[in-house]
Write an enzyme that holds these catalytic residues in place. Structure first.
Site, PDB file in Angstrom:
ATOM      1  N   CYS A 100      64.939 -13.236  91.703  1.00  0.00           N
ATOM      2  CA  CYS A 100      63.762 -13.955  91.198  1.00  0.00           C
ATOM      3  C   CYS A 100      64.098 -14.571  89.845  1.00  0.00           C
ATOM      4  O   CYS A 100      64.459 -13.860  88.915  1.00  0.00           O
ATOM      5  CB  CYS A 100      62.595 -12.983  91.070  1.00  0.00           C
ATOM      6  SG  CYS A 100      61.219 -13.647  90.123  1.00  0.00           S
ATOM      7  N   CYS A 104      58.573 -19.952  88.129  1.00  0.00           N
ATOM      8  CA  CYS A 104      57.622 -20.679  88.984  1.00  0.00           C
ATOM      9  C   CYS A 104      56.173 -20.318  88.703  1.00  0.00           C
ATOM     10  O   CYS A 104      55.281 -21.163  88.866  1.00  0.00           O
ATOM     11  CB  CYS A 104      57.894 -20.379  90.456  1.00  0.00           C
ATOM     12  SG  CYS A 104      59.577 -19.985  90.803  1.00  0.00           S
ATOM     13  N   THR A 191      55.674 -11.157  86.403  1.00  0.00           N
ATOM     14  CA  THR A 191      57.056 -11.597  86.596  1.00  0.00           C
ATOM     15  C   THR A 191      57.567 -12.346  85.367  1.00  0.00           C
ATOM     16  O   THR A 191      56.916 -13.281  84.893  1.00  0.00           O
ATOM     17  CB  THR A 191      57.103 -12.520  87.831  1.00  0.00           C
ATOM     18  OG1 THR A 191      56.760 -11.758  88.975  1.00  0.00           O
ATOM     19  CG2 THR A 191      58.476 -13.131  88.022  1.00  0.00           C
ATOM     20  N   GLU A 257      59.471  -7.326  86.002  1.00  0.00           N
ATOM     21  CA  GLU A 257      58.015  -7.406  85.977  1.00  0.00           C
ATOM     22  C   GLU A 257      57.528  -6.455  84.886  1.00  0.00           C
ATOM     23  O   GLU A 257      58.253  -5.531  84.513  1.00  0.00           O
ATOM     24  CB  GLU A 257      57.386  -6.971  87.318  1.00  0.00           C
ATOM     25  CG  GLU A 257      57.703  -7.876  88.497  1.00  0.00           C
ATOM     26  CD  GLU A 257      59.114  -7.679  89.044  1.00  0.00           C
ATOM     27  OE1 GLU A 257      59.637  -6.551  88.912  1.00  0.00           O
ATOM     28  OE2 GLU A 257      59.715  -8.630  89.557  1.00  0.00           O
ATOM     29  N   HIS A 292      51.767 -21.089  94.664  1.00  0.00           N
ATOM     30  CA  HIS A 292      52.768 -20.017  94.565  1.00  0.00           C
ATOM     31  C   HIS A 292      53.286 -19.608  95.942  1.00  0.00           C
ATOM     32  O   HIS A 292      54.440 -19.204  96.082  1.00  0.00           O
ATOM     33  CB  HIS A 292      52.229 -18.828  93.784  1.00  0.00           C
ATOM     34  CG  HIS A 292      53.351 -18.035  93.159  1.00  0.00           C
ATOM     35  ND1 HIS A 292      54.276 -18.608  92.330  1.00  0.00           N
ATOM     36  CD2 HIS A 292      53.736 -16.746  93.306  1.00  0.00           C
ATOM     37  CE1 HIS A 292      55.174 -17.706  91.970  1.00  0.00           C
ATOM     38  NE2 HIS A 292      54.871 -16.557  92.550  1.00  0.00           N
ATOM     39  N   TYR A 296      57.557 -19.764  97.344  1.00  0.00           N
ATOM     40  CA  TYR A 296      58.436 -18.805  98.008  1.00  0.00           C
ATOM     41  C   TYR A 296      59.564 -19.471  98.783  1.00  0.00           C
ATOM     42  O   TYR A 296      60.238 -18.835  99.593  1.00  0.00           O
ATOM     43  CB  TYR A 296      57.628 -17.799  98.824  1.00  0.00           C
ATOM     44  CG  TYR A 296      56.912 -16.817  97.908  1.00  0.00           C
ATOM     45  CD1 TYR A 296      57.480 -16.496  96.677  1.00  0.00           C
ATOM     46  CD2 TYR A 296      55.709 -16.232  98.229  1.00  0.00           C
ATOM     47  CE1 TYR A 296      56.852 -15.622  95.805  1.00  0.00           C
ATOM     48  CE2 TYR A 296      55.070 -15.350  97.359  1.00  0.00           C
ATOM     49  CZ  TYR A 296      55.645 -15.054  96.147  1.00  0.00           C
ATOM     50  OH  TYR A 296      55.037 -14.194  95.279  1.00  0.00           O
ATOM     51  N   CYS A 298      61.965 -19.891  97.136  1.00  0.00           N
ATOM     52  CA  CYS A 298      63.022 -19.079  96.494  1.00  0.00           C
ATOM     53  C   CYS A 298      63.608 -18.076  97.478  1.00  0.00           C
ATOM     54  O   CYS A 298      64.794 -17.760  97.425  1.00  0.00           O
ATOM     55  CB  CYS A 298      62.459 -18.356  95.277  1.00  0.00           C
ATOM     56  SG  CYS A 298      61.240 -17.081  95.692  1.00  0.00           S
ATOM     57  N   GLU A 446      57.916  -8.244  96.838  1.00  0.00           N
ATOM     58  CA  GLU A 446      57.174  -9.414  96.357  1.00  0.00           C
ATOM     59  C   GLU A 446      56.865 -10.369  97.507  1.00  0.00           C
ATOM     60  O   GLU A 446      55.816 -11.015  97.513  1.00  0.00           O
ATOM     61  CB  GLU A 446      57.932 -10.150  95.262  1.00  0.00           C
ATOM     62  CG  GLU A 446      57.108 -11.350  94.829  1.00  0.00           C
ATOM     63  CD  GLU A 446      57.452 -11.936  93.506  1.00  0.00           C
ATOM     64  OE1 GLU A 446      58.498 -11.590  92.966  1.00  0.00           O
ATOM     65  OE2 GLU A 446      56.657 -12.762  93.041  1.00  0.00           O
TER      66      GLU A 446
HETATM   67  C1  LIG Z   1      57.272  -8.075  92.525  1.00  0.00           C
HETATM   68  C2  LIG Z   1      55.915  -8.636  92.272  1.00  0.00           C
HETATM   69  C3  LIG Z   1      55.766  -9.660  91.352  1.00  0.00           C
HETATM   70  C4  LIG Z   1      54.506 -10.179  91.067  1.00  0.00           C
HETATM   71  N1  LIG Z   1      54.374 -11.162  90.126  1.00  0.00           N
HETATM   72  C5  LIG Z   1      53.139 -11.551  89.739  1.00  0.00           C
HETATM   73  C6  LIG Z   1      52.969 -12.480  88.672  1.00  0.00           C
HETATM   74  O1  LIG Z   1      53.926 -12.975  88.091  1.00  0.00           O
HETATM   75  N2  LIG Z   1      51.716 -12.817  88.301  1.00  0.00           N
HETATM   76  C7  LIG Z   1      50.623 -12.299  88.902  1.00  0.00           C
HETATM   77  O2  LIG Z   1      49.518 -12.627  88.495  1.00  0.00           O
HETATM   78  N3  LIG Z   1      50.748 -11.404  89.914  1.00  0.00           N
HETATM   79  C8  LIG Z   1      51.965 -11.030  90.338  1.00  0.00           C
HETATM   80  N4  LIG Z   1      52.104 -10.128  91.383  1.00  0.00           N
HETATM   81  C9  LIG Z   1      50.898  -9.506  91.894  1.00  0.00           C
HETATM   82  C10 LIG Z   1      50.492  -9.829  93.312  1.00  0.00           C
HETATM   83  O3  LIG Z   1      49.777 -11.027  93.363  1.00  0.00           O
HETATM   84  C11 LIG Z   1      49.677  -8.610  93.791  1.00  0.00           C
HETATM   85  O4  LIG Z   1      50.599  -7.567  94.032  1.00  0.00           O
HETATM   86  C12 LIG Z   1      48.842  -8.891  95.024  1.00  0.00           C
HETATM   87  O5  LIG Z   1      47.796  -9.767  94.716  1.00  0.00           O
HETATM   88  C13 LIG Z   1      48.282  -7.598  95.600  1.00  0.00           C
HETATM   89  O6  LIG Z   1      47.583  -6.881  94.645  1.00  0.00           O
HETATM   90  P1  LIG Z   1      47.928  -5.346  94.382  1.00  0.00           P
HETATM   91  O7  LIG Z   1      49.377  -5.221  94.169  1.00  0.00           O
HETATM   92  O8  LIG Z   1      47.002  -4.861  93.338  1.00  0.00           O
HETATM   93  O9  LIG Z   1      47.648  -4.632  95.755  1.00  0.00           O
HETATM   94  P2  LIG Z   1      46.329  -3.934  96.247  1.00  0.00           P
HETATM   95  O10 LIG Z   1      45.143  -4.754  95.854  1.00  0.00           O
HETATM   96  O11 LIG Z   1      46.326  -2.524  95.806  1.00  0.00           O
HETATM   97  O12 LIG Z   1      46.494  -4.031  97.822  1.00  0.00           O
HETATM   98  C14 LIG Z   1      47.029  -2.988  98.629  1.00  0.00           C
HETATM   99  C15 LIG Z   1      46.455  -3.142 100.047  1.00  0.00           C
HETATM  100  O13 LIG Z   1      45.030  -2.996 100.006  1.00  0.00           O
HETATM  101  C16 LIG Z   1      44.409  -4.142 100.612  1.00  0.00           C
HETATM  102  N5  LIG Z   1      43.175  -4.425  99.855  1.00  0.00           N
HETATM  103  C17 LIG Z   1      43.088  -4.648  98.515  1.00  0.00           C
HETATM  104  N6  LIG Z   1      41.799  -4.896  98.173  1.00  0.00           N
HETATM  105  C18 LIG Z   1      41.087  -4.846  99.304  1.00  0.00           C
HETATM  106  C19 LIG Z   1      39.691  -5.019  99.600  1.00  0.00           C
HETATM  107  N7  LIG Z   1      38.828  -5.302  98.654  1.00  0.00           N
HETATM  108  N8  LIG Z   1      39.324  -4.916 100.892  1.00  0.00           N
HETATM  109  C20 LIG Z   1      40.211  -4.635 101.875  1.00  0.00           C
HETATM  110  N9  LIG Z   1      41.544  -4.453 101.655  1.00  0.00           N
HETATM  111  C21 LIG Z   1      41.953  -4.550 100.381  1.00  0.00           C
HETATM  112  C22 LIG Z   1      45.433  -5.260 100.520  1.00  0.00           C
HETATM  113  O14 LIG Z   1      45.243  -6.246 101.501  1.00  0.00           O
HETATM  114  C23 LIG Z   1      46.735  -4.499 100.681  1.00  0.00           C
HETATM  115  O15 LIG Z   1      47.034  -4.315 102.038  1.00  0.00           O
HETATM  116  C24 LIG Z   1      53.371  -9.648  91.727  1.00  0.00           C
HETATM  117  C25 LIG Z   1      53.526  -8.624  92.663  1.00  0.00           C
HETATM  118  C26 LIG Z   1      54.773  -8.115  92.948  1.00  0.00           C
HETATM  119  C27 LIG Z   1      54.899  -6.995  93.946  1.00  0.00           C
HETATM  120  S1  SF4 Z   2      58.424 -17.939  93.426  1.00  0.00           S
HETATM  121 FE1  SF4 Z   2      60.213 -16.632  93.717  1.00  0.00          FE
HETATM  122  S2  SF4 Z   2      61.572 -16.985  91.999  1.00  0.00           S
HETATM  123 FE2  SF4 Z   2      59.600 -17.887  91.515  1.00  0.00          FE
HETATM  124  S3  SF4 Z   2      58.560 -16.327  90.335  1.00  0.00           S
HETATM  125 FE3  SF4 Z   2      57.914 -16.003  92.446  1.00  0.00          FE
HETATM  126  S4  SF4 Z   2      59.436 -14.579  93.377  1.00  0.00           S
HETATM  127 FE4  SF4 Z   2      60.259 -15.305  91.417  1.00  0.00          FE
END
Ligand SMILES: Cc1cc2nc3c(=O)[nH]c(=O)nc-3n(C[C@H](O)[C@H](O)[C@H](O)COP(=O)(O)OP(=O)(O)OC[C@H]3O[C@@H](n4cnc5c(N)ncnc54)[C@H](O)[C@@H]3O)c2cc1C
Ligand code: SF4
Length: 483
Positions: A100, A104, A191, A257, A292, A296, A298, A446
């Protein structure tokens, strides 16, 4: 010319005074920290490639504000060609870094805000759009890296922001002043946060009036007073603290992250892009998520690296000619290129928004991201099949270098007789890195949750697939609706 070199980018980070914590201690020198530095090097590639003539067309763009040549990561898309080049840029950088490269999220935040600030002004007569354009010009002129901060910690997922037991579980406006606002809360999973000059905050869900104080968007310098970064761990991260590079798998680059805490942080009005206009919170989430999900691309570039590694491992074992191996490599390529089709398609079917910004086709971006939640896992599974078990049972680089053990490893880990055991070990470490190690954070988990968990895309697909049109076509052909 507003195009920083990789070196200038690194130097600019050294001037920041970020409050970063890892393993319970404050990190004094963020840029040179051995766990963080490979992630900085990956972002630096977004600057480096912009200076290479062969990548100039993909990596740079012409600012619609100043007419100057800028890094595409700071550009607001002006046509479908821009959107397609963005997808190609993602694949290029994924292949160059194998991880990553983080930049982006900021680009996608800028583009989403360029649409929604305009729409908000049209509805309410506010002045967010001119304010945003001034900010955009500053970002472009200084070639800044921005962190796109959308995801709140969210606490009880069944409750809206204002009903949470702790009101800070979604970031909110804690106080409104004449000169700006005070914000409190946090953004999770950020990220590239500590490799960024700026942090752009947006709401994470659609909101109603009761959540008005949570409908807030703004940008701040990443070292603004009251912002605290707590670094996330990645599987195998402490290998970066060891002597030697080989056991890292990817010896050059990585990602990171962090949890970003906003402990009563002041935001001046000129940097506020939404404050209480809750009807537009959902639109901002939707626009950012669609961009976003396109980003992907990427994963296709990282997929290229993984497929190349699997083929190499097969050749080192002299099994590359076996029909099932050839077929597995074809399958990996089929899945990877299908992902590429998705990110090119949603870009090619883009459209102009009222502000003039081009947006991707939302349905196709969601279909693409839904594929991203699955195909990299399948490609990783096949790569592990082709790699063999040594990928997870191999001793360390130190054992390879120690005279007592090295001679045994060189003898017994030899593959094809013309391949040194060390090469075989290196390629297996790379496959381990992408499918189980630090890079699996970006390539796998991710792919699942980034830009929204799989269910978020399924909801969008059900909303956007035009079922009435499909039913009409079927009814017409079988004679139910002859007209
Ligand atoms: C490596 C990585 C990088 C990331 N980078 C960024 C970033 O740069 N900026 C950023 O803003 N975010 C970032 N994210 C966040 C990403 O958008 C969230 O992980 C995603 O939106 C899911 O939220 P959560 O992780 O809180 O999961 P959760 O909300 O805990 O979800 C877990 C499960 O529960 C379900 N669920 C959640 N809420 C409900 C509901 N109300 N009703 C029914 N089911 C539900 C989901 O569908 C899922 O299956 C990143 C995530 C990862 C893993
Ligand atoms: S789009 Fe891919 S490279 Fe760009 S921030 Fe997200 S995971 Fe990282």
């Amino acid at each position: 010319m507003p195009l920083k070199t990789a070196q200038e980018y690194e130097e600019s980070l050294r001037k920041l005074n970020l409050a970063v914590y890892m393993f319970g201690k404050r990190v004094e020198n963020v840029v040179d920290h051995p766990i963080i530095r490979p992630s900085m090097a990956a972002v630096a590639q977004t600057y480096e490639l912009a200076h290479r003539p062969e990548h100039e067309d993909i990596m740079t763009a012409t600012s619609h504000l100043t007419g100057e040549k800028i890094n595409r990561f700071t550009h607001v898309h002006q046509n479908v060609t821009d959107l397609v080049k963005k997808s190609k840029m993602g694949r290029l950088l994924g292949r160059e870094t194998g991880c990553c490269f983080q930049r982006c999220v900021g680009m996608d935040s800028l583009n989403a805000l360029s649409i929604v600030t305009y729409d908000t002004d049209q509805a309410y007569g506010t002045q967010y759009y001119p304010r945003f354009l001034k900010y955009l010009e500053y970002v472009q002129e200084n070639d800044l890296t921005c962190d796109g901060a959308m995801t709140d910690p969210k606490g009880d997922r069944g409750l809206p922001p204002h009903k949470q037991a702790d009101p800070d579980l979604y970031l909110r406006v804690a106080e409104t002043r004449e000169d700006g606002i005070i914000v409190r809360g946090a953004k999770a999973h950020q990220t590239g946060a500590v490799n960024s000059h700026e942090i752009i905050v947006m709401p994470t869900i659609a909101m109603r009036e009761a959540d008005k104080h949570y409908a807030v968007s703004f940008a701040l310098p990443s070292d603004a007073e009251g912002i605290i970064y707590i670094m996330g761990r990645q599987s195998c991260d402490t290998r970066k603290l060891e002597e030697g590079l080989m056991d890292r798998g990817n010896i050059l680059f990585g990602g990171h992250e962090a949890l970003v805490v906003f402990d009563n942080v002041f935001v001046p009005w000129e940097r506020v892009f939404m404050c209480g206009e809750y009807e537009f919170a959902g639109k901002l989430v939707e626009k950012f998520a669609a961009y976003h999900r396109q980003s992907y691309a990427c994963k296709v570039g990282v997929g290229d690296v993984l497929i190349g590694a699997a083929q190499t491992a097969a050749e080192y074992n002299n099994v590359a000619g076996a029909s099932h191996i050839k077929d597995k490599v074809i399958e990996m390529n089929h899945l990877n290129e299908t992902l590429y089709c998705g990110c090119i398609a949603c870009a090619s079917e883009g459209h102009k928004e009222p502000s003039g910004t081009y947006a991707v086709n939302t349905l196709l971006a969601n279909v693409h991201k839904q594929n991203v939640t699955r195909f990299p896992y399948e490609i990783a599974r096949i790569a592990q099949d082709v790699a063999g078990g040594l990928m997870v049972t191999m001793p360390s680089e130190s054992d390879l270098n120690a005279p007592e053990t090295g001679r045994w490893l060189k003898k017994y880990f030899a593959g094809r007789s013309d391949t040194p055991a060390e090469h075989r070990m290196r390629i297996l470490r790379l496959i381990e890195n992408i499918t189980l190690g630090t890079a699996a954070v970006g390539y796998l988990t991710e792919s699942m949750h980034g830009a929204g968990s799989p269910q978020a895309q399924r909801i969008m697909i059900s909303r956007l697939a035009n079922m009435r049109e499909k039913q009409k076509a079927a009814r017409h052909l079988c004679g139910i609706d002859p007209e």
